[in-house]
Design a protein around this motif. Structure first.
Motif, short mmCIF file in Angstrom:
data_model
loop_
_atom_site.label_atom_id
_atom_site.label_comp_id
_atom_site.label_asym_id
_atom_site.label_seq_id
_atom_site.Cartn_x
_atom_site.Cartn_y
_atom_site.Cartn_z
N UNK A 168 6.32 -10.76 -30.54
CA UNK A 168 7.59 -9.99 -29.55
C UNK A 168 7.36 -10.88 -28.26
N UNK A 169 8.61 -11.06 -27.63
CA UNK A 169 8.71 -11.49 -26.10
C UNK A 169 9.21 -10.33 -25.22
N UNK A 170 8.52 -9.98 -24.05
CA UNK A 170 8.99 -8.95 -23.44
C UNK A 170 9.98 -9.71 -22.30
N UNK A 171 11.25 -9.09 -22.54
CA UNK A 171 12.25 -9.96 -21.79
C UNK A 171 12.24 -9.35 -20.16
N UNK A 172 11.42 -8.09 -20.02
CA UNK A 172 11.70 -7.43 -18.60
C UNK A 172 10.45 -7.33 -18.16
N UNK A 173 9.65 -8.14 -18.21
CA UNK A 173 7.98 -8.25 -17.70
C UNK A 173 8.05 -8.41 -16.30
N UNK A 174 9.18 -9.04 -15.69
CA UNK A 174 9.17 -9.11 -14.18
C UNK A 174 9.01 -8.06 -13.12
N UNK A 175 9.06 -6.72 -13.88
CA UNK A 175 9.19 -5.64 -13.03
C UNK A 175 7.86 -4.77 -13.39
N UNK A 176 6.88 -4.82 -12.56
CA UNK A 176 5.21 -3.94 -12.79
C UNK A 176 5.68 -2.72 -13.24
N UNK A 177 4.71 -2.35 -14.25
CA UNK A 177 4.53 -1.01 -14.68
C UNK A 177 3.07 -0.58 -14.65
N UNK A 178 2.05 -1.54 -14.31
CA UNK A 178 0.68 -1.03 -14.21
C UNK A 178 0.66 -0.17 -12.82
N UNK A 179 -0.29 0.90 -12.72
CA UNK A 179 -0.14 2.06 -11.58
C UNK A 179 -0.68 1.02 -10.56
N UNK A 180 -1.58 0.21 -10.51
CA UNK A 180 -2.09 -0.42 -9.31
C UNK A 180 -1.16 -1.56 -8.70
N UNK A 181 -0.32 -2.22 -9.89
CA UNK A 181 0.79 -3.06 -9.33
C UNK A 181 1.96 -2.69 -8.63
N UNK A 182 2.12 -1.37 -9.17
CA UNK A 182 3.39 -0.35 -8.49
C UNK A 182 2.80 -0.06 -7.01
N UNK A 183 1.92 0.32 -6.78
CA UNK A 183 1.27 0.77 -5.66
C UNK A 183 1.26 -0.22 -4.53
N UNK A 184 0.80 -1.43 -5.13
CA UNK A 184 0.91 -2.65 -4.18
C UNK A 184 1.99 -3.15 -3.79
N UNK A 185 2.95 -3.16 -4.53
CA UNK A 185 4.33 -3.56 -4.52
C UNK A 185 4.99 -2.62 -3.43
N UNK A 186 4.55 -1.38 -3.77
CA UNK A 186 5.54 -0.46 -2.73
C UNK A 186 4.90 -0.32 -1.20
N UNK A 187 3.41 -0.85 -1.31
CA UNK A 187 2.61 -0.79 -0.17
C UNK A 187 3.07 -2.06 0.82
N UNK A 188 3.45 -3.22 -0.16
CA UNK A 188 3.56 -4.35 0.33
C UNK A 188 4.94 -4.41 1.34
N UNK A 189 5.79 -3.40 1.13
CA UNK A 189 7.21 -3.46 1.87
C UNK A 189 6.99 -2.81 3.53
#
Length: 439
Positions: A418-439
């Motif tokens: 399968x191919x994930x068509x929506x992988x451009x939005x993070x779902x790993x905890x560390x990635x989410x926290x890093x994205x929110x902290x970067x703003x």
């Protein structure tokens, strides 16, 4: 990214689809599909119009009060579109119309007729046919037209179609398998949806309203060419996430709560459908992490099974085991895992299905088989969306009360898996926290 990518389905694809329908129709038969009519919102205001997905699938035509007739007789195939005629006064007030004269060349059909004449034309064209493909109740305004036409044929003592066949199984099966053109549009819908979720994560903070974040999402949709969401958006802070179809979106976001967003863009008629859950203040608490990791692990295990010859049912069986084991570990459920699975104790906190088909409709058409056990095949697109919902009223350890988590991606079944068509939005905890902290 700019708007240069804006595109539409080539008209040749609709012509090819109608040809595939003709190939499946029995000889001496007609097939009739109606689109939607305009719907009143209040007083003299209508909702913005969207065509019926089946009708659009065969025509690419977006005007209301239209119909398509396909006739196969003695091996000859003929397509007729019924639509509103040109009306300069109405077009000045309400927008341009294609009109009868331009419709055949524009839509690549044999003939076009005024929709006001449809009953008499149907009576003429269906006389002496033996079968009619029609889905009663899909567009109820068409029911009276079709059956009045059949009555008119009977009144003239002519032969008429005595066999009525529902075209939904045939057209739904066609829609289930996506063409290259469809996949390009679906990928764009999914990518725009992902960009909007990323923006939502960056713009979320305590004391903003749920509807403000909904506005951020809608802005991102519009910025990349998707005017509409593909369904009513869910922006649910805290315990609101335990309401599966929450869409009031009017509460203040509280520091320390999670925010569940279920939202997808509609691009060129095709739907994206993503859910992400993340902390409003940018940092998961320990309890939130523990529940989130259970859902994420279940999702990853399910994705391994959503491959050719696998099934949604098989993947869901894995999900409920992973989540039941996890809930026992946290003390949310108590007892033997196998016994709890037999009793379906997980349903108190996971009460919906694992996923659904995706396409022109967010809950797209197509047969799932018994208990969603249909073998998956190349060209199908579906969602994967496990979740756990623990309301404040639940009899569980205090730290888990009011936590609602769902994670959802859109998968294309390919020959390689399968191919994930929506992988451009993070779902790993560390990635989410890093994205929110970067703003």
């Amino acid at each position: 990214m700019d708007l240069a990518y804006l595109q539409k389905m080539p008209q040749a694809e609709f012509t090819q689809r109608r040809q595939r329908v003709f190939e499946q129709m029995q000889d001496n038969s007609a097939l009739i599909v109606f689109t939607e009519t305009e719907k009143r919102r209040n007083s003299d205001c209508d909702y913005l119009f969207r065509p019926d997905s089946y009708f659009w699938y065969l025509t690419g035509f977006i005007e209301p009060k239209s119909a398509l007739l396909l006739v196969k007789k003695a091996g000859q195939c003929e397509s007729t579109i019924f639509l509103r005629k040109k009306d300069p006064l109405m077009e000045t007030w309400n927008g341009r119309r294609l009109g009868v004269e331009l419709a055949p060349s524009t839509l690549e059909v044999n003939e076009a007729c005024d929709i006001e004449e449809i009953q008499s034309v149907l009576a003429k064209k269906m006389a002496n046919l033996t079968a009619c493909y029609y889905a009663r109740g899909v567009q109820e305004w068409g029911d009276s037209i079709v059956f009045a036409s059949l009555d008119a044929i009977k009144a003239k003592r002519q032969k008429y179609p005595t066999t009525l066949i529902d075209w939904q199984p045939m057209l739904s099966e066609m829609r289930l398998f996506k063409s290259e053109n469809e996949l390009a549009l679906l990928q764009q819908a999914c990518h725009i949806s992902a960009l909007a979720h990323v923006r939502a994560m960056k713009q979320t903070r305590p004391n903003r309203y749920e509807m403000e974040i909904e506005g951020e999402i809608q802005y991102e949709f519009s910025r990349f060419g998707a005017r509409f969401a593909s369904y009513n958006q869910i922006v649910a802070g805290g315990d609101n996430a335990c309401i599966l179809h929450y869409n009031e979106n009017d509460q203040v976001l509280q520091d320390g709560d999670l925010l569940l967003i279920d939202s997808g863009a509609e691009f060129a008629m095709y739907a994206g459908d993503i859910t992400r859950t993340f902390p409003i203040n940018g940092k998961f608490s320990q309890a939130q992490r523990e529940v989130y990791e259970i859902v994420l692990e279940a999702m990853k295990e399910a994705a391994k099974l959503l491959v050719p010859k696998g099934s949604i049912h098989q993947a869901n069986e894995k999900v409920v085991r992973v989540m039941t084991e996890g809930m026992v570990r946290l003390g949310i459920l108590k007892g033997d895992v196998d016994k709890l699975l037999e009793e379906k104790a997980y349903k108190a906190y996971y009460m919906h299905g694992l996923g659904h088909w995706l396409g022109l409709d967010v809950h797209d058409v197509g047969d799932y088989g018994n208990e969603r056990d249909r073998p998956l095949d190349v060209g199908m697109v579906l969602t994967l969306e496990p979740g756990l919902y623990i309301p404040k009223s639940a009899d569980v350890p205090e730290q888990y009360k009011g936590i609602g988590i769902r994670i959802e991606d859109n998968l294309l079944i390919t020959e390689y898996g399968n191919k994930n068509l929506t992988s451009a939005v993070p779902k790993e905890i560390d990635e989410i926290e890093a994205l929110m902290a970067s703003n």
